[in-house]
Design a protein around this motif. Structure first.
Motif, mmCIF file in Angstrom:
data_model
loop_
_atom_site.group_PDB
_atom_site.id
_atom_site.type_symbol
_atom_site.label_atom_id
_atom_site.label_comp_id
_atom_site.label_asym_id
_atom_site.label_seq_id
_atom_site.Cartn_x
_atom_site.Cartn_y
_atom_site.Cartn_z
ATOM 1 N N ALA A 60 -8.020 1.884 -13.181
ATOM 2 C CA ALA A 60 -8.480 1.970 -11.794
ATOM 3 C C ALA A 60 -7.700 1.003 -10.903
ATOM 4 C CB ALA A 60 -9.977 1.672 -11.714
ATOM 5 N N ILE A 61 -7.504 -0.237 -11.383
ATOM 6 C CA ILE A 61 -6.754 -1.221 -10.606
ATOM 7 C C ILE A 61 -5.302 -0.787 -10.447
ATOM 8 C CG2 ILE A 61 -6.016 -3.624 -10.480
ATOM 9 C CD1 ILE A 61 -8.995 -3.207 -10.068
ATOM 10 N N MET A 62 -4.722 -0.259 -11.500
ATOM 11 C CA MET A 62 -3.344 0.207 -11.418
ATOM 12 C C MET A 62 -3.211 1.390 -10.450
ATOM 13 S SD MET A 62 -1.421 -1.774 -13.221
ATOM 14 C CE MET A 62 -2.480 -3.071 -12.544
ATOM 15 N N ARG A 63 -4.237 2.230 -10.384
ATOM 16 C CA ARG A 63 -4.220 3.325 -9.410
ATOM 17 C C ARG A 63 -4.313 2.783 -7.984
ATOM 18 N NH1 ARG A 63 -8.135 5.995 -11.308
ATOM 19 N NH2 ARG A 63 -9.783 5.353 -9.877
ATOM 20 N N TYR A 64 -5.164 1.790 -7.777
ATOM 21 C CA TYR A 64 -5.242 1.165 -6.458
ATOM 22 C C TYR A 64 -3.897 0.537 -6.084
ATOM 23 C CZ TYR A 64 -10.311 1.469 -7.245
ATOM 24 O OH TYR A 64 -11.588 1.903 -7.509
ATOM 25 N N LEU A 65 -3.253 -0.091 -7.057
ATOM 26 C CA LEU A 65 -1.951 -0.713 -6.816
ATOM 27 C C LEU A 65 -0.912 0.331 -6.426
ATOM 28 C CD1 LEU A 65 -0.211 -3.310 -6.981
ATOM 29 C CD2 LEU A 65 0.211 -2.745 -9.376
ATOM 30 N N ALA A 66 -0.891 1.458 -7.129
ATOM 31 C CA ALA A 66 0.052 2.528 -6.805
ATOM 32 C C ALA A 66 -0.224 3.105 -5.417
ATOM 33 C CB ALA A 66 -0.028 3.628 -7.860
ATOM 34 N N ASN A 67 -1.501 3.255 -5.074
ATOM 35 C CA ASN A 67 -1.852 3.752 -3.742
ATOM 36 C C ASN A 67 -1.373 2.801 -2.654
ATOM 37 O OD1 ASN A 67 -3.129 5.883 -5.008
ATOM 38 N ND2 ASN A 67 -5.181 5.031 -4.802
ATOM 39 N N SER A 68 -1.542 1.508 -2.874
ATOM 40 C CA SER A 68 -1.093 0.518 -1.894
ATOM 41 C C SER A 68 0.419 0.526 -1.738
ATOM 42 C CB SER A 68 -1.567 -0.886 -2.300
ATOM 43 O OG SER A 68 -2.909 -1.088 -1.964
ATOM 44 N N LEU A 69 1.129 0.645 -2.858
ATOM 45 C CA LEU A 69 2.589 0.710 -2.784
ATOM 46 C C LEU A 69 3.041 1.930 -1.993
ATOM 47 C CD1 LEU A 69 3.572 -0.324 -6.434
ATOM 48 C CD2 LEU A 69 3.978 -1.633 -4.344
ATOM 49 N N LEU A 70 2.411 3.069 -2.229
ATOM 50 C CA LEU A 70 2.773 4.281 -1.513
ATOM 51 C C LEU A 70 2.531 4.137 -0.017
ATOM 52 C CD1 LEU A 70 3.513 7.305 -1.372
ATOM 53 C CD2 LEU A 70 1.112 7.831 -1.871
ATOM 54 N N VAL A 71 1.336 3.692 0.353
ATOM 55 C CA VAL A 71 0.992 3.565 1.778
ATOM 56 C C VAL A 71 1.835 2.487 2.445
ATOM 57 C CG1 VAL A 71 -0.847 2.924 3.379
ATOM 58 C CG2 VAL A 71 -1.345 4.434 1.449
ATOM 59 N N SER A 72 2.039 1.360 1.778
ATOM 60 C CA SER A 72 2.770 0.244 2.394
ATOM 61 C C SER A 72 4.241 0.584 2.598
ATOM 62 C CB SER A 72 2.637 -1.010 1.524
ATOM 63 O OG SER A 72 1.293 -1.417 1.440
ATOM 64 N N PHE A 73 4.878 1.192 1.590
ATOM 65 C CA PHE A 73 6.284 1.565 1.747
ATOM 66 C C PHE A 73 6.450 2.651 2.808
ATOM 67 C CE2 PHE A 73 7.207 -0.322 -2.524
ATOM 68 C CZ PHE A 73 8.250 -1.132 -2.107
ATOM 69 N N ALA A 74 5.550 3.629 2.822
ATOM 70 C CA ALA A 74 5.657 4.712 3.806
ATOM 71 C C ALA A 74 5.438 4.196 5.221
ATOM 72 C CB ALA A 74 4.640 5.807 3.486
ATOM 73 N N SER A 75 4.415 3.386 5.428
ATOM 74 C CA SER A 75 4.148 2.862 6.772
ATOM 75 C C SER A 75 5.232 1.889 7.215
ATOM 76 C CB SER A 75 2.783 2.169 6.805
ATOM 77 O OG SER A 75 2.740 1.080 5.894
ATOM 78 N N SER A 76 5.753 1.096 6.278
ATOM 79 C CA SER A 76 6.825 0.159 6.617
ATOM 80 C C SER A 76 8.089 0.894 7.049
ATOM 81 C CB SER A 76 7.117 -0.748 5.424
ATOM 82 O OG SER A 76 8.235 -1.572 5.659
ATOM 83 N N VAL B 79 1.479 1.930 11.434
ATOM 84 C CA VAL B 79 2.646 2.069 12.309
ATOM 85 C C VAL B 79 2.291 1.652 13.736
ATOM 86 C CG1 VAL B 79 4.225 3.731 13.365
ATOM 87 C CG2 VAL B 79 3.758 3.848 10.915
ATOM 88 N N VAL B 80 1.107 2.042 14.183
ATOM 89 C CA VAL B 80 0.669 1.694 15.546
ATOM 90 C C VAL B 80 0.620 0.183 15.733
ATOM 91 C CG1 VAL B 80 -1.322 1.727 17.095
ATOM 92 C CG2 VAL B 80 -0.591 3.829 15.970
ATOM 93 N N PHE B 81 0.124 -0.539 14.745
ATOM 94 C CA PHE B 81 -0.019 -1.984 14.895
ATOM 95 C C PHE B 81 1.281 -2.739 14.643
ATOM 96 C CE2 PHE B 81 -4.512 -0.851 14.029
ATOM 97 C CZ PHE B 81 -5.042 -1.341 15.212
ATOM 98 N N THR B 82 2.199 -2.152 13.902
ATOM 99 C CA THR B 82 3.490 -2.796 13.680
ATOM 100 C C THR B 82 4.465 -2.518 14.812
ATOM 101 O OG1 THR B 82 3.147 -2.478 11.291
ATOM 102 C CG2 THR B 82 5.365 -3.075 12.007
ATOM 103 N N LEU B 83 4.269 -1.407 15.513
ATOM 104 C CA LEU B 83 5.232 -0.953 16.510
ATOM 105 C C LEU B 83 5.480 -1.946 17.647
ATOM 106 C CD1 LEU B 83 7.067 1.417 17.158
ATOM 107 C CD2 LEU B 83 5.187 2.494 18.403
ATOM 108 N N PRO B 84 4.467 -2.558 18.272
ATOM 109 C CA PRO B 84 4.765 -3.487 19.382
ATOM 110 C C PRO B 84 5.633 -4.666 18.957
ATOM 111 C CG PRO B 84 2.462 -2.845 19.422
ATOM 112 C CD PRO B 84 3.010 -2.334 18.128
#
Length: 275
Positions: free
Chosen positions: A63-79, A144-149
């Motif tokens: 479960a923790i490893m799945r959460y970690l993979a989800n965070s990596l996906l969202v963080s890399f995509a949004s970045s 993206v909205v909060f990083t954009l400014p």
């Protein structure tokens, strides 16, 4: 310039020790708690006994490893998305002159004045009406909205330092705006782009409020809300496992910063000084 007198040196050393204590002591406490046996978590001792059972339990927890993979996906995509959009908007504000430009720039700056918790209500309703609530897209767009400014203004200052003669020479050679950006401007702005990418990644990686509100499906949870929902309870809290999970969660950010540190510092310093 301050004279390096004895009182100044004493003040400097005391301030450095105090700041270092407040910055590093929580980190030392976290590592110490994570490496303690579970029955010694509440004992006041530092690195007297070591146990890796907490780290092993986290690494082997699917479960923790799945959460970690989800965070990596969202963080890399949004970045990546925030860096691309910030690069285009920063270049537009820096090198083009058009009607309404200053108003839009002011709106970008004013958007930072609103607390993120207040904006959550409107973003939640927008994502709900768009049918994105509960999906990764809701988180990615919000980040993206909060990083954009910040990204736009940082890269605008960076692009301001690049001479217009480069663009004019490229136009004389027949290059279009897109080719100028991708072949000339953006390669010269790599440190600035990397600094915004790191900023966007860390922002999304550490977020708890939006990730807990916009995504409620257990299988799609990112790391921060996943750890909260797993280890924090009404009756008791597994501090040893939570500290171990925090160390595992800090590893990706630490690796990224170590390898890209020189680009990050160069990007911030170059974008902060206008020539």
């Amino acid at each position: 310039m301050f004279q390096k007198t004895l009182p100044f040196m004493i003040f400097y050393c005391v301030a450095a020790v105090l700041i270092g204590f407040f910055v590093f002591f929580p980190l030392v406490w976290m590592i110490n708690t994570a490496l303690k046996p579970s029955d010694e978590v509440f004992t006041l001792s530092f690195f007297t006994s070591f146990s890796l059972e907490g780290i092993k339990s986290i690494v082997t927890n699917p479960a923790i490893m799945r959460y970690l993979a989800n965070s990596l996906l969202v963080s890399f995509a949004s970045s990546a998305a925030a860096t691309i959009v910030s690069a285009f908007s920063g270049y537009s504000f820096s090198k083009f002159r058009y009607r309404g430009r200053k108003i839009i720039m002011g709106a970008f700056m004013m958007s930072q004045a609103f607390p993120q918790a207040i904006l959550l209500l409107s973003i939640y309703l927008m994502m709900q009406k768009a049918g994105l609530l509960g999906s990764y897209w809701a988180l990615i767009i919000s980040y993206v909205v909060f990083t954009l400014p910040v990204g736009t203004w940082t890269l605008k200052s960076y692009f301001d330092n690049l001479p217009d003669s480069l663009i004019e020479s490229a136009k004389i050679d027949g290059a279009g705006n897109l080719r100028i950006m991708f072949s000339i401007i953006f390669p010269m702005a790599v440190p600035g782009l990397v600094s915004i990418a790191i900023y966007g990644f860390v922002w999304s990686w550490n977020d708890l409020l939006y990730s807990m509100t916009l995504v409620t499906d257990t299988a799609r949870r990112t790391l921060a809300p996943g750890l909260v929902m797993t280890f924090l309870g009404e009756a008791s809290t597994n501090w040893s496992a939570m500290m171990s999970a925090s160390i595992v969660a800090a590893v990706p950010v630490t690796i990224i910063f170590v390898f890209l540190q020189r680009y990050f510092i160069a990007g911030l310093t170059s974008g902060a000084v206008k020539g």
